[in-house]
Design an enzyme around this catalytic site. Structure first.
Site, short mmCIF file in Angstrom:
data_model
loop_
_atom_site.label_atom_id
_atom_site.label_comp_id
_atom_site.label_asym_id
_atom_site.label_seq_id
_atom_site.Cartn_x
_atom_site.Cartn_y
_atom_site.Cartn_z
N TRP A 131 45.95 44.46 37.11
CA TRP A 131 45.59 45.87 37.40
C TRP A 131 45.75 46.72 36.14
CZ3 TRP A 131 45.61 42.85 41.39
CH2 TRP A 131 45.11 43.26 42.62
N ASN A 177 41.10 44.72 37.75
CA ASN A 177 40.86 45.25 39.08
C ASN A 177 40.16 46.61 39.08
OD1 ASN A 177 41.38 45.12 42.07
ND2 ASN A 177 42.35 47.08 41.56
N GLU A 178 38.98 46.64 39.66
CA GLU A 178 38.24 47.88 39.91
C GLU A 178 38.06 48.74 38.66
OE1 GLU A 178 40.12 49.73 43.31
OE2 GLU A 178 39.68 48.02 44.58
N GLU A 253 38.56 41.93 47.81
CA GLU A 253 39.56 42.85 48.36
C GLU A 253 38.90 43.64 49.46
OE1 GLU A 253 42.10 45.27 45.72
OE2 GLU A 253 42.11 46.79 47.30
N ARG A 371 37.46 52.00 54.71
CA ARG A 371 36.22 52.27 54.00
C ARG A 371 35.34 51.04 54.09
NH1 ARG A 371 39.95 50.88 49.94
NH2 ARG A 371 40.91 52.91 49.85
#
Ligand SMILES: *[C@@H]1O[C@H](CO)[C@@H](O)[C@H](O)[C@H]1NC(C)=O
Ligand SMILES: *[C@@H]1O[C@H](CO)[C@@H](O)[C@H](O)[C@H]1NC(C)=O
Ligand SMILES: *[C@@H]1O[C@H](CO)[C@@H](O)[C@H](O)[C@H]1NC(C)=O
Ligand SMILES: *[C@@H]1O[C@H](CO)[C@@H](O)[C@H](O)[C@H]1NC(C)=O
Ligand SMILES: *[C@@H]1O[C@H](CO)[C@@H](O)[C@H](O)[C@H]1NC(C)=O
Ligand SMILES: *[C@@H]1O[C@H](CO)[C@@H](O)[C@H](O)[C@H]1NC(C)=O
Ligand SMILES: *[C@@H]1O[C@H](CO)[C@@H](O)[C@H](O)[C@H]1NC(C)=O
Length: 684
Positions: A131, A177-178, A253, A371
């Protein structure tokens, strides 16, 4: 003519109607994609933080619920955070290389968790993803790709350390991550893994959104280096370009929903529909287990809560009745949507000798995920008939398992065995109601594993006394939850022996940019509900790369990505010049009282005590009272904690926390108390 027309139309509509509730299950046109498993994510960050502190029995039961095959959730993939010394939600996770000139494979709890998972299921697949990163990788920038070779080496080291120090094989590795995914880095990473004998460690990219993933498809050599395209929160859909890329598609995820029955409905729906609508062959839940302090962000957005195993049962419908490497059947031959709402998927063993059909009929309002937005649909009670032909025509009975979620106070049932149903003339009919999940399977070895009720929740115990002597060197103290910075147990010898040291020397490469608003550290402990508390700690700031100042605090009301906004009462000390201050913010800006006492605050070890009772705070250093002042009424409660004003080394020892109303400093060791008396609810 007219009459014929009408009767034909009638006949057609009748046939269509009858046909509607018949679903073909066969291998006539072969099989569909490979099933890659269902998983849970520990980290992103520190979501499993407190689990290691549980008493053995409860800890083992929780781990069994999560990982033991044919028992509970029976997870097939464990994804973990590769600690980067920075906050990503609920605490920081430690890097294996805090600084460029060292490496260490004993920090944190993810190694331990992976070993516990493997112990229970040797076939569980392991997946690591960063992350955040230690600052040295960015050379002063926030760009981890500043030196791609260095980054690839850092990630390779983690995979190597897993093997060498823990005998763990990392099956999958992610990028960032993202966040921005550097395509060239993917190639560099692939290359370094291959050159060091880790050809079998597969790359999942990009752990973000379909829009970012589409870049990969533009470059054949990048596509070749990637084994699976991993997207987050896809809302069960994949774009055609991904479907046609020839890659396995993963929802790497997903879920992240409050773990009540609606969360359960979300999970059941996406586990099926991620394949039915999106051809995704793996779904991984953030997060595995809520074992972090209550009042930190994302409370209970977990498959399981440390204090109440709510939802593991829903897993069993797929994970207990399948193996990684099984195949889905093709759409309309065992996979599809149900006519009256809901969906079904069929998984078959590679030799086609076993089959499992999972049917879910989650209603809209009872299966909302956090979401994305879920378009409206309806579900009604329906009879569903499966027609088994081809390799499955000889099946004469199927074991049936059912879960019923309820929303009216009735007790739900989870993964209940209903015995067998006969397959007559190749057909099997079930009736399924809204909010039910049913599995039909040829496997006879699933179980509804269950332990006795865990002990009731209990508040975090006081007094809390910690001298760190019982921890292995390099471990992270179990109940201390660093919100910024990273704290290891270090043996300094002499009178102090083992101490807790803040290890981060420069601003990490952030996952949440909010952390850049504060370039100091904070490590919290205890309960958010604490009000009148006395904390006392020995602090040493000295030597090379030490921090300037350190603090102890109470009523600390914030953590996570907005740690910089934490309010509370913070007693800072600066031993080099004898200054001190009491502030109401972690940034040290809102000063309530300050001064300089060079004769009292000395270089070397200092013992600091902060006692807050009602509206009065008293600060003592080395037995001398420095202030006793009125303090703001807000915040009225919060965690206790320690920290440093900048990134830099600082040692903490002999932390004692007592109820300020009852300051009898017990000599009893709190860790023992914690382990034995504090059973299930470490956070209440
Ligand atoms: C390492 O793990 C493998 C299984 O992955 C096992 O067969 C082997 O015995 C383990 N080695 C050691 C030294 O524990
Ligand atoms: C679903 O939730 C919406 C919004 O809360 C509500 O208006 C609607 O009546 C609910 N529908 C059903 C069938 O429960
Ligand atoms: C399902 O089948 C049963 C028995 O054939 C029938 O009584 C029932 O009405 C059917 N239910 C639905 C919703 O079609
Ligand atoms: C609650 O719902 C369940 C199934 O959804 C139903 O079987 C049960 O009769 C309901 N109970 C009440 C009291 O309405
Ligand atoms: C913290 O350090 C980072 C990196 O050096 C910098 O970008 C940021 O502005 C600093 N924040 C503050 C509040 O000084
Ligand atoms: C202090 O930091 C410098 C780099 O900033 C490093 O070269 C040195 O080894 C560090 N010393 C210690 C004791 O950590
Ligand atoms: C704090 O107290 C509230 C109200 O009594 C309770 O609901 C909550 O669970 C407590 N939280 C913690 C962290 O103990």
């Amino acid at each position: 003519m007219a009459a014929h027309f009408w009767s034909l139309a009638w006949l057609l509509s009748f046939l269509t109607y009858a046909h509607c509730d018949l679903y073909q299950v066969n291998d006539q046109i072969g099989v569909g994609r490979r099933f890659d498993g269902i998983g849970g994510l520990s980290g992103g960050s520190a979501t499993s933080k407190l689990l290691i502190a549980y008493p053995d029995q409860q800890r083992n039961e929780i781990l069994d619920y999560l990982f033991k095959p044919k028992f509970g959730a029976s997870l097939q993939i464990l994804k973990v955070e590769i600690g980067g010394d920075a906050q990503a939600s609920d605490a920081t996770e430690a890097s294996h290389m805090h600084v460029e000139w060292e490496e260490n494979y004993q920090r944190g709890y993810e190694w331990w968790l992976m070993k516990e998972a493997k112990k229970r299921n040797p076939n569980i697949q392991l997946y690591g993803l960063p992350w955040a990163f230690p600052g040295w990788l960015g050379h002063g920038t926030q760009n981890p790709y500043y030196d791609r070779q260095k980054l690839a080496n850092y990630i390779y080291k983690w995979i190597w350390g897993a093997k060498v120090y823990h005998n763990l094989t990392i099956d999958y590795i992610g990028i960032w991550n993202e966040q921005n995914c550097d395509l060239q880095y993917i190639m560099v990473l692939r290359d370094i893994l291959d050159r060091n004998g880790f050809m079998n460690t597969k790359i999942v990219a990009t752990d973000s959104w379909w829009s970012a993933i589409s870049d990969i498809e533009l470059y054949a050599e990048v596509t070749a280096a990637v084994d699976a395209l991993g997207v987050h929160y896809p809302g069960v859909l994949s774009p055609d370009s991904a479907i046609n890329s020839g890659k396995q598609l993963w929802s790497s995820e997903d879920y992240s929903s409050f773990n009540d029955e609606v969360g359960g409905g979300c999970w059941a729906r996406i586990l099926n529909q991620n394949y039915v609508k999106g051809l995704m062959t793996s779904t991984i839940a953030w997060n595995l287990i809520d074992s972090f302090y209550q009042a930190l962000p994302w409370d209970r957005d977990s498959l399981m809560t440390a204090r109440e195993p709510v939802e593991w049962q829903l897993y069993s419908h797929t994970t207990q009745l399948s193996e990684i490497g099984w195949r889905y059947l093709p759409h309309d031959h065992g996979v599809g949507m149900l006519n009256q709402g809901g969906s079904y998927v069929t998984l078959v063993s590679p030799d086609l000798s076993h089959l499992t059909i999972v049917i879910e009929a989650m209603s809209h309002n009872h299966s909302l995920c956090i979401r994305p937005k879920l378009p409206w649909y309806t579900v009604t009670t329906q009879n569903v008939t499966f027609v088994l032909t081809g390799s499955f025509s000889k099946i004469s009975q199927l074991f049936i398992w059912q879960s019923t979620l309820t929303f009216n106070g009735t007790t739900p049932t989870y993964f209940k065995s209903l015995g067998t149903v006969p397959v007559i003339n190749g057909q099997v009919t079930i009736i399924i109601q809204p909010d039910q999940i049913i599995s039909l399977t040829t496997l006879n070895d699933a179980t509804h594993g269950e332990y006795l009720q865990p002990p009731p929740s209990a508040p975090f115990p006081l007094p809390f006394i910690e001298n760190f002597e019982d921890y292995p060197v390099s471990s992270e103290p179990y109940t201390m939850a660093p919100q910024q910075g990273s704290y290891d147990v270090v043996d300094v010898g002499g009178e102090h022996g083992k101490v807790m040291r803040q290890m981060v020397l420069q601003t990490p490469i952030a996952w949440c940019s909010g952390t850049l608003n504060y370039n100091g550290t904070l490590n919290v402990v205890g309960s958010f509900n604490w009000t009148d508390i006395t904390i006392s700690t020995d602090i040493l700031l000295g030597g090379v790369n030490a921090s300037d100042g350190a603090f102890i605090g109470v009523r600390i009301n914030n953590g996570g990505c907005t740690t910089y906004a934490a309010m509370g009462l913070f007693f800072f000390t600066y031993p080099n010049d004898g200054r001190f201050s009491l502030t109401s913010d972690v940034l040290g800006k809102n000063v309530i009282v300050s001064g300089r006492e060079s004769g009292v605050i000395v270089p070397g070890w200092n013992t600091l005590t902060l006692s807050v009772k009602g509206t009065v705070a008293t600060g003592i250093c080395n037995g001398v009272e420095l202030f006793s002042v009125l303090v703001p009424s807000f915040p009225a409660n919060g965690f206790a904690g320690v920290g440093t004003d900048i990134y830099g080394y600082a040692d903490f020892d002999n932390i004692q926390i007592t109820n300020a109303a009852d300051p009898s400093a017990s000599k009893k060791k709190s860790k023992a108390l914690y382990f034995q008396k504090e059973s299930h609810d470490v956070s209440a």
